[in-house]
Structures are given as C-alpha cells and as structure tokens.
Design a protein around this motif. Structure first.
Motif, PDB file in Angstrom:
ATOM      1  N   ASN A 181      53.219  44.436  98.047  1.00  0.00           N
ATOM      2  CA  ASN A 181      52.419  43.236  97.781  1.00  0.00           C
ATOM      3  C   ASN A 181      50.954  43.479  98.136  1.00  0.00           C
ATOM      4  OD1 ASN A 181      54.773  41.928  97.069  1.00  0.00           O
ATOM      5  ND2 ASN A 181      54.989  40.827  98.994  1.00  0.00           N
TER       6      ASN A 181
ATOM      7  N   ASP B 235      64.125  41.282 102.936  1.00  0.00           N
ATOM      8  CA  ASP B 235      63.784  40.851 104.294  1.00  0.00           C
ATOM      9  C   ASP B 235      64.760  41.410 105.317  1.00  0.00           C
ATOM     10  OD1 ASP B 235      61.558  39.528 103.478  1.00  0.00           O
ATOM     11  OD2 ASP B 235      62.241  37.522 104.020  1.00  0.00           O
TER      12      ASP B 235
ATOM     13  N   TYR C  63      56.533  44.185 101.373  1.00  0.00           N
ATOM     14  CA  TYR C  63      55.254  43.605 101.794  1.00  0.00           C
ATOM     15  C   TYR C  63      54.125  44.620 101.627  1.00  0.00           C
ATOM     16  CZ  TYR C  63      57.786  39.598 103.636  1.00  0.00           C
ATOM     17  OH  TYR C  63      58.565  38.471 103.749  1.00  0.00           O
TER      18      TYR C  63
ATOM     19  N   GLY D 219      49.996  37.272 108.256  1.00  0.00           N
ATOM     20  CA  GLY D 219      51.232  36.637 107.825  1.00  0.00           C
ATOM     21  C   GLY D 219      51.024  35.220 107.347  1.00  0.00           C
TER      22      GLY D 219
ATOM     23  N   GLY E 138      57.481  37.246  96.078  1.00  0.00           N
ATOM     24  CA  GLY E 138      56.282  37.820  96.675  1.00  0.00           C
ATOM     25  C   GLY E 138      54.978  37.142  96.339  1.00  0.00           C
TER      26      GLY E 138
ATOM     27  N   ARG F  33      57.413  33.562 106.062  1.00  0.00           N
ATOM     28  CA  ARG F  33      57.604  34.907 105.510  1.00  0.00           C
ATOM     29  C   ARG F  33      57.747  35.869 106.687  1.00  0.00           C
ATOM     30  NH1 ARG F  33      56.748  30.752 102.125  1.00  0.00           N
ATOM     31  NH2 ARG F  33      56.961  31.374  99.948  1.00  0.00           N
TER      32      ARG F  33
ATOM     33  N   THR G  62      53.051  35.560  99.520  1.00  0.00           N
ATOM     34  CA  THR G  62      52.507  36.586 100.403  1.00  0.00           C
ATOM     35  C   THR G  62      51.297  37.269  99.773  1.00  0.00           C
ATOM     36  OG1 THR G  62      54.666  36.998 101.406  1.00  0.00           O
ATOM     37  CG2 THR G  62      53.031  38.735 101.602  1.00  0.00           C
ATOM     38  N   THR G  63      51.402  37.661  98.519  1.00  0.00           N
ATOM     39  CA  THR G  63      50.310  38.376  97.858  1.00  0.00           C
ATOM     40  C   THR G  63      49.081  37.489  97.686  1.00  0.00           C
ATOM     41  OG1 THR G  63      51.992  39.670  96.671  1.00  0.00           O
ATOM     42  CG2 THR G  63      49.731  39.808  95.864  1.00  0.00           C
TER      43      THR G  63
END
Length: 463
Positions: A288, A345, A285, A315, A120, A319, A123-124
């Motif tokens: 995150n 996912d 997500y 996004g 993660g 991911r 993404t974070t």
C-alpha cells in the motif's frame, strides 16, 4: 487555494451524517463555510466533532429535522427509501444528492488522487494524506476511517491535491474524474451489487475511463489489478504504472524487512534505491505504501522526499490498531471482513508476534458476504490459535434464510481450527479473558461493532 462551495450545497442536510464517508464530506463542507446539518441513528464522537465545527447534528431520524432552508439532502446507498427525512425532502422538492456526487463536486478545480480496490483503500489514502501533509503540501482528503481522532477522516486543505478513498461497492467511484487513480486489487465482493467478476471488472474499467487525459493509473501486483491494467493497456492519454515485487514492476519493491510491528521497505526507482519505514506490519501494508509513493510521484512530488514522509504515517483506526495492553495481553483491532483481508492481517500478526498465541474475536459482516465467502472466512481463521465467532452484523441487509455464523464455524472446524461460537456479545470479554494469558495477542476483527469489545476485554483483563 480556496475552492468555492458547490452549487446548492451551502446548506446541506446529511442523512446518516456520522458515517465514515458522510462525515468526511460534511466536515469539508463545514470547513469551506457551509451551514451543515444532519442526523444519525445514535450520538458518537464523530457527531460531537462535527458539532465542534458548527454543524447541527440530530439524533434519530424525523421529518422535522430537515430545516426549511435546506438546499439539498445528501444520502448514501445505505439510506432506505422510507427514511422520513428523505421522504420529506422529496415531498418538498429539495434536491437529493448521492454522497459520491457531493464528493465529486468537492474535487472540482483540484488535482484528485482516487484510491480504489477491494482492500487497502483506507490505509493507502491515509498514507498519502499524512505524507503529503508532512511535506507541507496541505492536501484536502476524505478517508473511510479516522487517522488519530474522531473527525480526522477529512480535511479541507489549501493545497492543490485532493486525496479520496473511492468506493467500488455501489459503483459510486465512477463519479470521479481523478488525475491519478490507484487500483490496489480487484476481487469479488459486495455480492448484493455485483453478480460476477465480469461485472466488477467492467465497473473498474469504467472508473479507469474517468481518469483525465494525461493522467496516471497505478496498479498493484494482485492478479485482478494486473488484469485490469491489461484491459486498459494502450488507452490513449493514460500512463499505467505497475508496482510490486514482480520483476516487471515499474516501481519495484526490492526488499521488505520485518521489524516487529513495523517494516522497512526498499524500492528501486530510476536506478536508485529508496528505503523507508512503514509503521504497521505485513507485506500488504508495505505494498500500500509503495502504491502511495507511485501516486505522489505521478503528481510530481519528489520521490526521495515522499519516501521519507511516508515514515511519518503511524496508522489509522481499525487497521491493526493497538487498543492497549492488560495482564500481559495485547489487544489489537482490525476492520478486516473479507477473507483476503483477514488472511493478510493474521499473517502480518503471525510474523510480528513470533511464538505468541493469537486469539481472534471475529464478527462476520453482511449476510450476503457470509453466504458467498463464509467457507473462506473459516479457512482464514485457521491462522489463529483460537477464535470466537459472533453472530452476523447485518448493517444495511435483511437476514437471508439459512445464512448464519455457523457457515464460518463449520468451515473453520473442518480445517482443524479451534473455534467457539458466541451469540451474546456481552459474554465475550469474560470468555476471552478466560482464554488469554500473558504474552498472548487478542485481535477483534470485523467491519461492524466488534470494535467496541476491545476496551471491554482490556477492562476484564485488568480486573
């Protein structure tokens, strides 16, 4: 704010300049006025984006690529000792700098947020970069993936905040001195560098120990992250903020409401509820995003403003990225390569897809990871309706005798999954096109070059 160039980095040479981590540092240095050069094994859109910033990018590795006036050579842990440019640097006495030391130097004088965890991070970090930018704070950032275009993984901002993805794989995250650190989760991975969970916990504790006095640690509700929080509890000058759905969370998630390929998230803070949209599906997500919210609040960014700004995140590449639709079939790409990521996912897509079939093309990443986690990878693939498993992508590793994709296929089959092995990557587009029908969803998954198959599958579906 315009930080000066770190010492000896005004004419750096990057070996492997096209890599996700290396290219970001090279971009920031170029934007700060450095004369950047480097080499990579093949040309790429990232290399072209660096050239557009004035960098010199050579294709292939050769001693003559190292310019006579190079002030340092930047390497990652993936660069082997026999690299000719590295050998030339040592012979000439040119300083060799690890990527993490270069990134640490770029953060000096700023307010760093370092994002760590087994999963993660990209993404974070991206959520923070996008939302802080939307608020006009113009942060600097270095991310392990592109936001919306090649070369968009890094930026030299005029603001005081620097957001960095902190890599635990080779312990390089121990080089940073963040004001705020996020630890999303702590799991056993990177088996070539860590022999046990004890070693991983020790490494994360060292990372947390580098948080500056008066700083903040944000931890997710993953058991490993909470154990880390317990280990550092009571450390003087450190504020620990727990986020998640647990009742004891300091920033508690009240609701996560699925909305197709997005989620609506409501958090409780200071007796008030804040609701915002996360434009990718799945609980992980959403978690995150809340960790990103907590980190921004720790740097005095108003919670309500940041919550709204998080809704501008659309996004990051690889991911759960939609690559396109053809013949009524959606093709999505995922970087997931650890069983926990794969499961998260697939569960997110299962929730978003409803009754639609999910077909996976999975490429295992690293022999060591497959040796240790192949069975769990096979179990994760049981969440798909059918899967195609490719040969292992070796990356930086040499083969391990007896370790092949068969470990994953056998485990998946033992759990009743529909799995097909395929050695020839070029045969996959036709194979998948023959399996898929209107309404199906195809997911290419893995940290290697399986991502290249998405456009080829789409082209085959259109033919």
């Amino acid at each position: 704010m315009s930080p000066t160039l770190p010492p000896a980095m005004d004419r750096p040479h990057f070996i492997g300049i096209g890599g996700a981590g290396m290219s970001g540092i090279a971009k920031i240095l170029a934007q700060r006025g450095a004369s950047v050069a480097g080499s990579d094994a093949r040309d790429s859109e990232t290399a072209q984006a660096l050239r557009a910033l004035g960098a010199t990018v050579h294709i292939g590795h050769a001693a003559e690529h190292l310019a006579p006036d190079a002030t340092c050579v930047v390497v990652s842990s993936a660069i082997r000792d026999d690299n000719p440019e590295l050998a030339a640097a040592r012979e000439r006495g040119v300083p060799v700098v690890h990527r993490s030391d270069a990134l640490a130097a770029l953060m000096v004088g700023l307010r760093p947020i370092a994002v760590a965890g087994t999963h993660g991070k990209t993404t974070t970090t991206s959520m923070l970069a996008v939302s802080l930018s939307a608020l006009g704070l113009d942060p600097s950032y270095a991310i392990g993936g592109d936001l919306d275009a090649p070369g968009s993984n890094a930026h030299h901002g005029t603001g005081e905040i620097f957001v960095a993805e902190a890599d635990e794989s080779d312990r390089s995250f121990q080089k940073y001195d963040p004001e705020v650190a996020i630890v999303l989760n702590v799991e056993l991975d990177h088996h070539a560098n860590y022999a046990s969970m004890d070693e991983i916990h020790e490494s994360f504790e060292t990372f947390v120990g580098k948080i500056v006095p008066g700083g903040t640690l944000v931890v997710g509700e993953h058991s490993g992250a909470r154990e880390l929080a317990a280990r550092v509890a009571g450390r003087e000058g450190l504020t620990v903020v727990k986020v998640g759905e647990d009742a004891d969370a300091d920033l508690r998630i009240a609701r996560i409401t699925p909305q197709g390929m997005a989620s609506e998230v409501t958090v409780c803070l200071g007796g008030r509820e804040h609701t915002f949209t996360v434009s990718v599906p799945g609980r992980h997500y959403a978690h995150n995003a809340v960790a990103a919210l907590a980190a921004g609040i720790a740097l005095d960014v108003p919670a309500e403003d940041l919550a709204k700004a998080l809704g501008t995140y659309t996004g990051v590449k690889r991911r759960l990225q939609l690559k396109g639709t053809a013949g009524g079939v959606q093709v999505i790409d995922s970087y997931a390569h650890h069983p926990t990521e794969m499961t998260a996912d697939l569960e997110a897509l299962r929730e978003a897809a409803g009754d639609r079939r999910i077909l996976v093309v999975f490429q295992p990443h690293l022999f060591s990871r497959t040796q240790e986690l192949g069975r769990e990878m096979g179990e994760a693939l049981g969440l798909a309706d059918a899967s195609v498993v490719l040969d292992i992508y070796p990356a930086r590793e040499d083969p391990i005798p007896g370790v092949t994709s068969a470990l994953i296929i056998d485990a998946a089959t033992a759990h009743g999954a529909d799995v097909t092995g395929e050695h020839d990557k070029d045969a996959v587009p036709a194979l998948v096109a023959g399996m898929a029908g209107p309404g199906d969803l195809v997911l290419t998954m893995g940290a290697g070059d399986v991502t290249d198959l998405g456009p080829r599958i789409l082209a085959r579906l259109e033919s």
